[in-house]
Design an enzyme around this catalytic site. Structure first.
Site, PDB file in Angstrom:
ATOM      1  CG  ASP A 289      -2.163   0.824   1.011  1.00 23.48           C
ATOM      2  OD1 ASP A 289      -3.216   0.528   1.603  1.00 23.48           O
ATOM      3  OD2 ASP A 289      -2.080   1.786   0.208  1.00 23.48           O
ATOM      4  CD  GLU A 495      -6.600   5.592   2.849  1.00 24.31           C
ATOM      5  OE1 GLU A 495      -6.334   6.064   1.746  1.00 24.31           O
ATOM      6  OE2 GLU A 495      -5.742   5.032   3.560  1.00 24.31           O
TER       7      GLU A 495
HETATM    8  C1  GLC Z   1      -4.228   4.359   0.055  1.00 21.20           C
HETATM    9  C2  GLC Z   1      -5.147   3.185   0.269  1.00 21.20           C
HETATM   10  C3  GLC Z   1      -5.199   2.231  -0.886  1.00 21.20           C
HETATM   11  C4  GLC Z   1      -4.939   2.965  -2.192  1.00 21.20           C
HETATM   12  C5  GLC Z   1      -3.527   3.506  -2.134  1.00 21.20           C
HETATM   13  C6  GLC Z   1      -3.165   4.295  -3.408  1.00 21.20           C
HETATM   14  O1  GLC Z   1      -3.587   4.710   1.242  1.00 21.20           O
HETATM   15  O2  GLC Z   1      -4.974   2.426   1.461  1.00 21.20           O
HETATM   16  O3  GLC Z   1      -6.509   1.629  -0.874  1.00 21.20           O
HETATM   17  O4  GLC Z   1      -5.078   2.078  -3.287  1.00 21.20           O
HETATM   18  O5  GLC Z   1      -3.310   4.346  -1.010  1.00 21.20           O
HETATM   19  O6  GLC Z   1      -3.928   5.465  -3.495  1.00 21.20           O
END
Ligand code: GLC
Length: 609
Positions: A289, A495
């Site tokens: 991530d 988030e």
């Molecule tokens: C974020 C998320 C993930 C996403 C990534 C790229 O923090 O947790 O779901 O795909 O970053 O944006």
């Protein structure tokens, strides 16, 4: 027939595995390590693409070529990067990725579909697949080949800020909805000579099942928190949807920020390598991530070399990093390999997986955007599909105080209707987070139809519609209304910014509803990423209550059902609690005393109307 003039990896008539191994054999350690890097588009440079030849670029939430950039602008940006990548020594194309989690949600004017929690209320896997197909077209129209979707979290506590990114608390509902993977990636005949379950053409994208594993099961729903459970529970609840994704040939899996029994997923070799790649036979690649490695150390990003050591050895194949981290990543990873801390076989496994996905996706043969797709962005057919999804996702929780006298459907020819509330005429609120910007925001953030606009379209010419965003006793005065439609709900979030301990109706929605409903027969539309606390006296006071979740750009779908053009079909994908003090509370628990249970949803009797 093999083409003698081309190196095998450039010869599309050769089997994928042969091309992978031929190319791998030509790569230096530094080129292999570079393929394992994904950088944010804001820090891309010719040196990174033509020199180092990094493997991938992404647009993080809200990252775009410019404010309200068109699909053409996006395609030009991605194709220019691709040109630079193809000018590298071995000419390996980049994979460009973005979070198309409910349509191409970074792209102004794209069709924004209901968020996953709404789609979970439909339990319609074929609808999910069709949404995947439409999303893939609107992503590819902008030159992008990789969608970080679907999120297959099985949410177990609605206090989690990513509740709306999950289809359901029920793993079987989530599993049904993962049919979106076949829509996104396309599907090939089982006996396809490539041996791969799909061959993404230029109208499909690489999908990404996320976040592996147990992201929806953290204690108190704390984002990036800790999921405490046995391996059997982890398998039975949180891992099952991944099986269906793998059956469809999902090409990538994103590791979760969260931990399992105290061990971060990003450094969990047992789950990533032994289970996902070993026992389950995943052939694609595992991507971290955003800054997932940095989070393995406190303070965040310190001791980076050890974070690299533990995550790469755990089985992470591609690492997402932010500005300028990549030179240090390359230096550290090369050191770790040359010092014997990370075996070369681990690097080769990671790069093979990345190259396999690029070959199967057809990137070597067709690295650039199909410009004929530009017109599909926000096209009528996709908006009609999104409107269908809105209709099917609405859940009717109350319809009249007397079963013999249902309140809905509303009369299209009523004399005068009040439409009120902060969410009645707000595209931004309808779409929620991950829309144009990371957290989303209120207002006319993109092109679409609000609940108010849909209501105006639905009623007869003689019907007067009065809109009041913030009605008051004074503003209502002694005016006579047939009905009131009051749309209330949450602010936008994503988030961690959505983590809550309380889930009361924001923006004083309770009082607005009480004031209006004490004067006018009222139906309440809740625009939210999750269940909210509905006080008993509020529930008694309103005539009808509808959960509309986060419907996206096609708010007209709400009026389609309110006025009886279509019946309600939605069933709760998540338990609707009475009080947050009951949480976590899921169907099957011994102490299960919800306001509305998982699966609840009423229908209207349209025969009478
Ligand atoms: C974020 C998320 C993930 C996403 C990534 C790229 O923090 O947790 O779901 O795909 O970053 O944006």
């Amino acid at each position: 027939m093999a083409n003698e003039l081309l190196p095998p990896y450039r010869d599309a008539t050769q089997p994928v595995e042969l091309r992978v191994h031929d190319l791998l054999s030509r790569m230096t350690l530094k080129e292999k390590v570079a393929q394992m890097i994904q950088i944010e588009c804001s820090v891309v440079s010719p040196a990174a693409l033509s020199g180092l030849a990094v493997g991938s670029v992404l647009s993080g939430g809200g990252s775009a070529p410019s404010e309200r950039a068109s699909a053409r602008e996006w395609a030009d940006m991605v194709d220019n990067m691709q040109q630079l990548a193809l000018a590298s020594r071995l000419g390996i194309p980049i994979l460009y990725g973005t979070d198309a989690v409910h349509g191409h949600s970074n792209l102004y004017g794209a069709t924004i579909f209901p968020h996953n929690i709404a789609l979970g209320a439909t339990r319609d896997g074929d609808l999910a697949r069709r949404i995947g197909e439409a999303t893939a077209l609107e992503v590819r129209a902008a030159g992008i080949q990789w969608a970080f979707a679907p999120c297959v979290a099985v949410l177990r506590d609605p206090r989690w800020g990513r509740c709306y990114e999950s289809y359901s608390e029920d793993t079987e509902i989530v599993r049904t909805m993962t049919s979106i993977v076949s829509g996104l990636q396309g599907s090939a005949p089982k006996d396809h000579p490539s041996g791969h379950p799909f061959l993404a053409g230029r109208k499909n994208v690489i999908a990404c099942a996320k976040h592996f594993v147990g992201d929806g099961g953290t204690n108190k729903g704390t984002n990036e928190g800790n999921t405490n459970c046995t391996f059997e529970e982890l398998e039975a609840i949180h891992m099952r949807p991944y099986l269906h994704c793998l059956e469809q040939g999902v090409s990538t899996v994103m590791a979760s920020y969260s931990s399992w029994n105290g061990e971060p997923l990003h450094s969990n070799r047992y789950l990533i390598t032994d289970i996902l790649k070993g026992k389950l036979g995943f052939q694609g690649f595992v991507v971290s991530d955003w800054e997932g490695l940095d989070r393995l150390s406190q303070p965040r990003g310190s001791d980076y070399r050890n974070c690299i050591l533990s995550s790469i050895n755990a089985g992470i194949d591609m690492v997402v990093m932010v500005p300028f981290r990549y030179e240090k990543f390359i230096e550290d990873l090369i050191y770790l390999v040359e010092s014997g801390n990370i075996p070369m076989s681990r690097i080769d496994d990671a790069v093979e997986r990345i190259l396999r996905v690029k070959f199967v996706a057809g990137l070597f043969e067709q690295p650039f955007t199909d410009r004929s797709l530009l017109d599909v962005v926000g096209c009528k057919d996709h908006r009609l599909l999104a409107r269908e999804a809105v209709r099917k996702s609405l859940v009717l929780l109350k319809n009249g105080n007397d079963m013999r006298k249902p309140f809905l459907p509303l009369d299209k020819n009523a004399r005068k209707i009040l439409v009120a509330g902060a969410h009645a005429d707000d595209i931004g609120y309808q779409c929620g987070g991950w829309t144009i910007s990371w957290f989303g925001c209120s207002g006319r953030t993109t092109i679409g139809t609000t609940i108010l606009e849909g209501t105006r379209e639905a009623v007869g010419n003689e019907t007067e519609i009065i809109y009041e965003k913030c009605p008051s006793e004074a503003s209502l005065g002694d005016q006579e209304y047939s009905y009131a439609i009051v749309a209330i709900g949450e602010d936008t979030y994503a988030e961690f910014s959505g983590d809550r301990t309380q889930l009361n109706i924001p923006f004083d929605g309770d009082n607005i509803v009480s004031m209006v409903a004490s004067r006018i027969p009222t139906v309440v539309i809740v625009i939210s990423g999750r269940p909210l606390t509905i006080e008993p006296e509020l529930l008694d006071r309103v005539e009808a209550l509808v959960a509309a979740w986060l419907p996206g750009t096609e708010g007209g779908g709400v009026a389609d059902v309110l006025f009886g053009n279509h019946n309600f079909e939605g069933q709760l994908p998540i338990t609707w609690f009475k009080s947050v003090d009951q949480l976590p509370m899921n169907a099957g628990d011994n102490a299960y005393d919800p306001l509305f249970p998982l699966g609840y949803g009423l229908k209207m009797n349209l025969d009478q109307s």
